[in-house]
Design an enzyme around this catalytic site. Structure first.
Site, short mmCIF file in Angstrom:
data_model
loop_
_atom_site.label_atom_id
_atom_site.label_comp_id
_atom_site.label_asym_id
_atom_site.label_seq_id
_atom_site.Cartn_x
_atom_site.Cartn_y
_atom_site.Cartn_z
N GLN A 138 65.95 10.93 101.79
CA GLN A 138 65.29 11.62 100.68
C GLN A 138 65.10 13.11 100.94
O GLN A 138 64.58 13.83 100.10
CB GLN A 138 63.93 10.96 100.41
CG GLN A 138 64.03 9.52 99.95
CD GLN A 138 62.67 8.84 99.82
OE1 GLN A 138 61.64 9.41 100.14
NE2 GLN A 138 62.69 7.59 99.35
N HIS A 185 59.81 10.36 102.07
CA HIS A 185 58.50 10.85 101.66
C HIS A 185 58.21 12.27 102.13
O HIS A 185 57.27 12.53 102.88
CB HIS A 185 57.40 9.89 102.14
CG HIS A 185 57.54 8.52 101.58
ND1 HIS A 185 56.60 7.53 101.81
CD2 HIS A 185 58.50 7.93 100.81
CE1 HIS A 185 56.98 6.41 101.20
NE2 HIS A 185 58.13 6.64 100.58
N GLU A 213 50.17 6.92 91.02
CA GLU A 213 48.88 7.48 90.60
C GLU A 213 49.00 8.85 89.98
O GLU A 213 49.87 9.64 90.35
CB GLU A 213 47.96 7.63 91.83
CG GLU A 213 47.60 6.34 92.52
CD GLU A 213 46.67 6.56 93.70
OE1 GLU A 213 46.32 5.56 94.35
OE2 GLU A 213 46.27 7.72 93.96
N TYR A 232 42.08 10.98 98.86
CA TYR A 232 42.61 10.13 97.78
C TYR A 232 43.03 8.74 98.27
O TYR A 232 43.61 7.97 97.52
CB TYR A 232 43.73 10.88 97.05
CG TYR A 232 43.12 12.03 96.27
CD1 TYR A 232 42.71 11.88 94.96
CD2 TYR A 232 42.84 13.24 96.91
CE1 TYR A 232 42.06 12.90 94.28
CE2 TYR A 232 42.19 14.26 96.24
CZ TYR A 232 41.81 14.08 94.92
OH TYR A 232 41.15 15.09 94.26
N TYR A 247 56.24 -3.76 99.91
CA TYR A 247 57.51 -4.17 99.31
C TYR A 247 57.80 -5.61 99.72
O TYR A 247 57.76 -5.95 100.90
CB TYR A 247 58.64 -3.24 99.77
CG TYR A 247 58.49 -1.84 99.24
CD1 TYR A 247 58.74 -1.56 97.90
CD2 TYR A 247 58.07 -0.80 100.06
CE1 TYR A 247 58.58 -0.28 97.39
CE2 TYR A 247 57.91 0.48 99.56
CZ TYR A 247 58.17 0.74 98.23
OH TYR A 247 58.01 2.01 97.73
#
Length: 368
Positions: free
Chosen positions: A86, A148, A242, A252, A263
């Site tokens: 990613q 991420h 979110e 958070y 998963y």
């Protein structure tokens, strides 16, 4: 809650669409044109004052595209980028004073000892080249992981830069550790220094750049047009995406609280816990959100002040009507391709980046 899901025939027509397609939605008839195609997993988009576009490709290309989409030029001068998983070249934004200094900022996965991390560099755009390239921020620590990176960049109204960062996939418990940048939103000056009013600048056990923490992977962020606060959305695991308002010093909750699960199934944490922020809105199942803008132009009058969010998983543009800090209504507009970024152009049109090896810039305008 009413949601518009357009037909598979329309979705199929949009994939590889060369001509305009018209979509009928709740508050607008939309014409969708392919402005640019042949992009390699485009990730971020920003508009120059003259209408030209800067588009990042995850594989490490930064393109300067003409306003009509007919020409695109690869800019030289980028630093070393680790384009794996990613990671790669990710977001791009202009300096608030770009008209005078030609300065831009971009985020990328920076290779180094121990692996890679989200980094931010500034540069001066001169012709077809980036000059005076300087890395102003580098997430610590570097990790041998390919997931991420977060990476959305947003300037606040004081000219400071918000940087969103993910938990790198394998480091999720570190999102609760203020001694590193994992799973945080950080705020720095344009030169990369921690802003003196950041919430943890006087905490010797915390990174002074941190603004908020306990995030999983924020790939959408924008300033609210009225309050100036930073609104974000982040990927949940299996479910639990979110929307939050990222406020100074707030936690958070990831991975202590989440509305998602492992998963393949399995509990990760609680849904609520005292002292940890609840999301303003969440999605179960996950829509895999990426890109976000508050629409502020008159071209789509029925969308004024709505939040527009891209969906990677379902190939949708998600339109959210707000009532203060609550989502009052949600409409899902089927585009039929993975939407990586959403931006409002200087012409008031909505521009979408589609995430594929033949990625596109789509331009949405009212149908005539």
């Amino acid at each position: 809650m009413k949601k518009i899901l357009l037909s598979l025939a329309i979705a199929s027509a949009l994939c590889g669409n060369a001509a305009a397609t018209v979509l009928n939605t709740e508050k607008a008839h939309i014409q969708v044109d392919t402005l640019v195609s042949g992009l390699k997993h485009p990730w971020g988009i920003s508009f120059l004052p003259d209408g030209r576009l800067l588009v990042t490709e995850r594989n490490g290309g930064l393109l300067l595209v003409s306003a009509d989409g007919k020409s695109k030029t690869a800019l030289s001068g980028l630093p070393a980028i680790e384009a794996k998983g990613q990671g790669g070249l990710l977001d791009v934004v202009l300096s608030p004073d770009f008209a005078n200094n030609n300065r831009l900022f971009f985020s990328f996965s920076e290779p180094g000892e121990g692996g890679s991390s989200t980094a931010v560099a500034s540069a001066i755009l001169r012709g077809d080249a980036l000059t005076e390239v300087k890395v102003i921020f580098s997430q610590q620590p570097k990790v041998d992981a390919r997931h991420h990176f977060g990476s959305r960049l947003v300037f606040d109204n004081d000219g400071n830069l918000f940087i969103t960062m993910g938990d790198r996939g394998s480091q999720r418990n570190e999102a609760q550790n203020l001694a590193n940048h994992i799973g945080t939103v950080s705020r720095v000056t344009p030169e990369g220094a921690a802003v003196k009013t950041n919430p943890f600048v006087d905490n010797k056990d915390a990174r002074a750049e941190i603004w908020s923490y306990g995030h999983r992977n924020i790939q959408g962020a924008a300033l609210h047009p009225t309050t100036g606060e930073l609104w974000t959305h982040e990927h949940g695991p299996q479910g639990g995406d979110e929307i939050n308002i990222a406020r100074a010093g707030k936690n958070y909750g990831w991975p202590v609280i989440t509305y998602g699960e492992e998963y393949g199934g399995g509990v990760i944490g609680k849904k609520q816990q005292a002292g940890l922020e609840q999301p303003l809105h969440y999605w179960v199942p996950s829509i895999a959100p990426s890109g976000m803008v508050f629409y502020g132009a008159e071209l789509f009058s029925g969308w004024k002040n709505n939040m527009l969010v891209g969906s990677l998983k379902f190939g949708q543009l998600v339109r959210l009507e707000l009532d203060g800090e609550k989502v009052a209504h949600e409409e899902r507009i089927m585009i039929g391709q993975r939407i990586r970024d959403v931006e409002q152009g200087p012409d008031g049109a909505v521009y979408l980046l589609t995430d594929s090896s033949d990625g596109q810039v789509l331009r949405l305008t009212p149908a005539q």
